[in-house]
Scaffold this motif. Structure first.
Motif, PDB file in Angstrom:
ATOM      1  N   LYS A  78       7.959   3.670  -7.984  1.00  0.00           N
ATOM      2  CA  LYS A  78       8.794   4.708  -8.610  1.00  0.00           C
ATOM      3  C   LYS A  78       9.991   5.096  -7.739  1.00  0.00           C
ATOM      4  N   PHE A  79       9.976   4.702  -6.465  1.00  0.00           N
ATOM      5  CA  PHE A  79      10.972   5.149  -5.491  1.00  0.00           C
ATOM      6  C   PHE A  79      11.927   4.036  -5.081  1.00  0.00           C
ATOM      7  N   SER A  80      13.130   4.431  -4.691  1.00  0.00           N
ATOM      8  CA  SER A  80      14.063   3.480  -4.100  1.00  0.00           C
ATOM      9  C   SER A  80      14.017   3.555  -2.578  1.00  0.00           C
ATOM     10  N   LYS A  81      13.308   4.528  -2.038  1.00  0.00           N
ATOM     11  CA  LYS A  81      13.203   4.739  -0.589  1.00  0.00           C
ATOM     12  C   LYS A  81      11.984   3.990  -0.034  1.00  0.00           C
ATOM     13  N   GLU A 130      21.929  16.713   6.900  1.00  0.00           N
ATOM     14  CA  GLU A 130      23.007  16.903   5.932  1.00  0.00           C
ATOM     15  C   GLU A 130      23.547  15.542   5.514  1.00  0.00           C
ATOM     16  N   GLY A 131      23.742  15.368   4.220  1.00  0.00           N
ATOM     17  CA  GLY A 131      24.232  14.110   3.673  1.00  0.00           C
ATOM     18  C   GLY A 131      23.117  13.152   3.262  1.00  0.00           C
ATOM     19  N   GLU A 132      21.889  13.424   3.675  1.00  0.00           N
ATOM     20  CA  GLU A 132      20.756  12.581   3.284  1.00  0.00           C
ATOM     21  C   GLU A 132      20.188  13.055   1.962  1.00  0.00           C
ATOM     22  N   ASP A 133      19.428  12.166   1.338  1.00  0.00           N
ATOM     23  CA  ASP A 133      18.732  12.566   0.126  1.00  0.00           C
ATOM     24  C   ASP A 133      17.282  12.096   0.190  1.00  0.00           C
ATOM     25  N   ILE A 134      16.488  12.686  -0.660  1.00  0.00           N
ATOM     26  CA  ILE A 134      15.059  12.417  -0.724  1.00  0.00           C
ATOM     27  C   ILE A 134      14.680  12.345  -2.199  1.00  0.00           C
ATOM     28  N   GLU A 135      13.650  11.585  -2.503  1.00  0.00           N
ATOM     29  CA  GLU A 135      13.160  11.492  -3.875  1.00  0.00           C
ATOM     30  C   GLU A 135      11.761  12.089  -3.941  1.00  0.00           C
ATOM     31  N   VAL A 136      11.509  12.844  -4.988  1.00  0.00           N
ATOM     32  CA  VAL A 136      10.188  13.420  -5.217  1.00  0.00           C
ATOM     33  C   VAL A 136       9.754  12.994  -6.614  1.00  0.00           C
ATOM     34  N   TYR A 137       8.580  12.406  -6.690  1.00  0.00           N
ATOM     35  CA  TYR A 137       8.030  11.972  -7.972  1.00  0.00           C
ATOM     36  C   TYR A 137       6.741  12.735  -8.216  1.00  0.00           C
ATOM     37  N   SER A 138       6.577  13.232  -9.413  1.00  0.00           N
ATOM     38  CA  SER A 138       5.373  14.009  -9.728  1.00  0.00           C
ATOM     39  C   SER A 138       4.500  13.265 -10.731  1.00  0.00           C
ATOM     40  N   CYS A 139       3.205  13.273 -10.455  1.00  0.00           N
ATOM     41  CA  CYS A 139       2.237  12.732 -11.400  1.00  0.00           C
ATOM     42  C   CYS A 139       0.871  13.288 -11.052  1.00  0.00           C
ATOM     43  N   TRP A 140      -0.011  13.266 -12.035  1.00  0.00           N
ATOM     44  CA  TRP A 140      -1.375  13.723 -11.816  1.00  0.00           C
ATOM     45  C   TRP A 140      -2.155  12.662 -11.063  1.00  0.00           C
ATOM     46  N   ASP A 141      -3.126  13.087 -10.296  1.00  0.00           N
ATOM     47  CA  ASP A 141      -4.007  12.177  -9.570  1.00  0.00           C
ATOM     48  C   ASP A 141      -4.656  11.211 -10.562  1.00  0.00           C
ATOM     49  N   GLY A 142      -4.587   9.928 -10.259  1.00  0.00           N
ATOM     50  CA  GLY A 142      -5.159   8.911 -11.122  1.00  0.00           C
ATOM     51  C   GLY A 142      -4.165   8.337 -12.123  1.00  0.00           C
ATOM     52  N   GLU A 143      -2.966   8.906 -12.192  1.00  0.00           N
ATOM     53  CA  GLU A 143      -1.958   8.425 -13.147  1.00  0.00           C
ATOM     54  C   GLU A 143      -0.734   7.834 -12.449  1.00  0.00           C
ATOM     55  N   GLU A 144      -0.910   7.391 -11.219  1.00  0.00           N
ATOM     56  CA  GLU A 144       0.208   6.867 -10.434  1.00  0.00           C
ATOM     57  C   GLU A 144       0.800   5.589 -11.015  1.00  0.00           C
ATOM     58  N   GLY A 181      12.452  30.006  -8.264  1.00  0.00           N
ATOM     59  CA  GLY A 181      12.282  30.863  -9.432  1.00  0.00           C
ATOM     60  C   GLY A 181      12.559  30.180 -10.755  1.00  0.00           C
ATOM     61  N   MET A 182      13.257  29.042 -10.713  1.00  0.00           N
ATOM     62  CA  MET A 182      13.657  28.386 -11.959  1.00  0.00           C
ATOM     63  C   MET A 182      13.071  26.993 -12.157  1.00  0.00           C
ATOM     64  N   PHE A 183      12.753  26.308 -11.081  1.00  0.00           N
ATOM     65  CA  PHE A 183      12.440  24.883 -11.169  1.00  0.00           C
ATOM     66  C   PHE A 183      10.948  24.624 -10.986  1.00  0.00           C
ATOM     67  N   TYR A 184      10.464  23.601 -11.669  1.00  0.00           N
ATOM     68  CA  TYR A 184       9.124  23.063 -11.458  1.00  0.00           C
ATOM     69  C   TYR A 184       9.146  21.592 -11.838  1.00  0.00           C
ATOM     70  N   PHE A 185       8.171  20.850 -11.361  1.00  0.00           N
ATOM     71  CA  PHE A 185       8.093  19.423 -11.645  1.00  0.00           C
ATOM     72  C   PHE A 185       7.308  19.187 -12.920  1.00  0.00           C
ATOM     73  N   GLU A 186       7.876  18.338 -13.766  1.00  0.00           N
ATOM     74  CA  GLU A 186       7.163  17.908 -14.964  1.00  0.00           C
ATOM     75  C   GLU A 186       6.416  16.623 -14.633  1.00  0.00           C
ATOM     76  N   GLU A 187       5.444  16.292 -15.453  1.00  0.00           N
ATOM     77  CA  GLU A 187       4.646  15.101 -15.197  1.00  0.00           C
ATOM     78  C   GLU A 187       5.480  13.833 -15.333  1.00  0.00           C
ATOM     79  N   ARG A 188       5.347  12.954 -14.347  1.00  0.00           N
ATOM     80  CA  ARG A 188       6.031  11.651 -14.291  1.00  0.00           C
ATOM     81  C   ARG A 188       7.551  11.819 -14.237  1.00  0.00           C
ATOM     82  N   GLN A 189       7.989  12.749 -13.394  1.00  0.00           N
ATOM     83  CA  GLN A 189       9.409  13.065 -13.244  1.00  0.00           C
ATOM     84  C   GLN A 189       9.874  12.672 -11.837  1.00  0.00           C
ATOM     85  N   LEU A 190      11.030  12.007 -11.760  1.00  0.00           N
ATOM     86  CA  LEU A 190      11.661  11.693 -10.487  1.00  0.00           C
ATOM     87  C   LEU A 190      12.807  12.675 -10.268  1.00  0.00           C
ATOM     88  N   VAL A 191      12.776  13.333  -9.116  1.00  0.00           N
ATOM     89  CA  VAL A 191      13.820  14.299  -8.769  1.00  0.00           C
ATOM     90  C   VAL A 191      14.470  13.822  -7.476  1.00  0.00           C
TER      91      VAL A 191
END
Length: 114
Positions: A17-20, A50-64, A100-110
């Motif tokens: 799921k990641f490019s990193k 500063e200038g770097e980026d990171i990827e966060v992927y969300s999924c439930w355990d067992g659904e990778e 206060g505004m953001f949360y991860f949805e299932e199978r979402q790449l941020v």
């Protein structure tokens, strides 16, 4: 409270799921706004340069191995104070606003840039 650890070998399939090259596991209550989101973004803000980026992927355990939901891809730029395409953040309160505004949805790449 969140925890971040090296990825367990049983979850190797999620790496597609990641490019990193380096993948870690973060656990916590990240599916709703709140303190765990704030802790994660404070950690990211403190640990990437500063200038770097990171990827966060969300999924439930067992659904990778399930397909990523491309329509949920999202971008947050901490330095530019941008949450997605339409929300501008306050410089002094940006992490609190994200929490206060953001949360991860299932199978979402941020992608998060500092």
């Amino acid at each position: 409270m969140i925890s971040i650890a090296e990825l367990d070998q049983g979850y190797e399939m999620v790496k597609t799921k990641f490019s990193k090259p380096f993948v870690y596991e973060a656990t916590g209550c990240l599916h709703r706004p709140g303190n765990d989101i704030k802790a994660l973004f404070n950690y990211i803000n403190s640990n990437i340069a500063e200038g770097e980026d990171i990827e966060v992927y969300s999924c439930w355990d067992g659904e990778e191995d399930r397909e990523k939901e491309d329509r949920l891809d999202f971008f947050i730029d901490i330095k530019a104070l941008q949450l997605g395409k339409h929300v501008k953040l306050d410089k002094k309160k940006s992490i609190d606003e994200i929490a206060g505004m953001f949360y991860f949805e299932e199978r979402q790449l941020v992608k998060i840039r500092k």
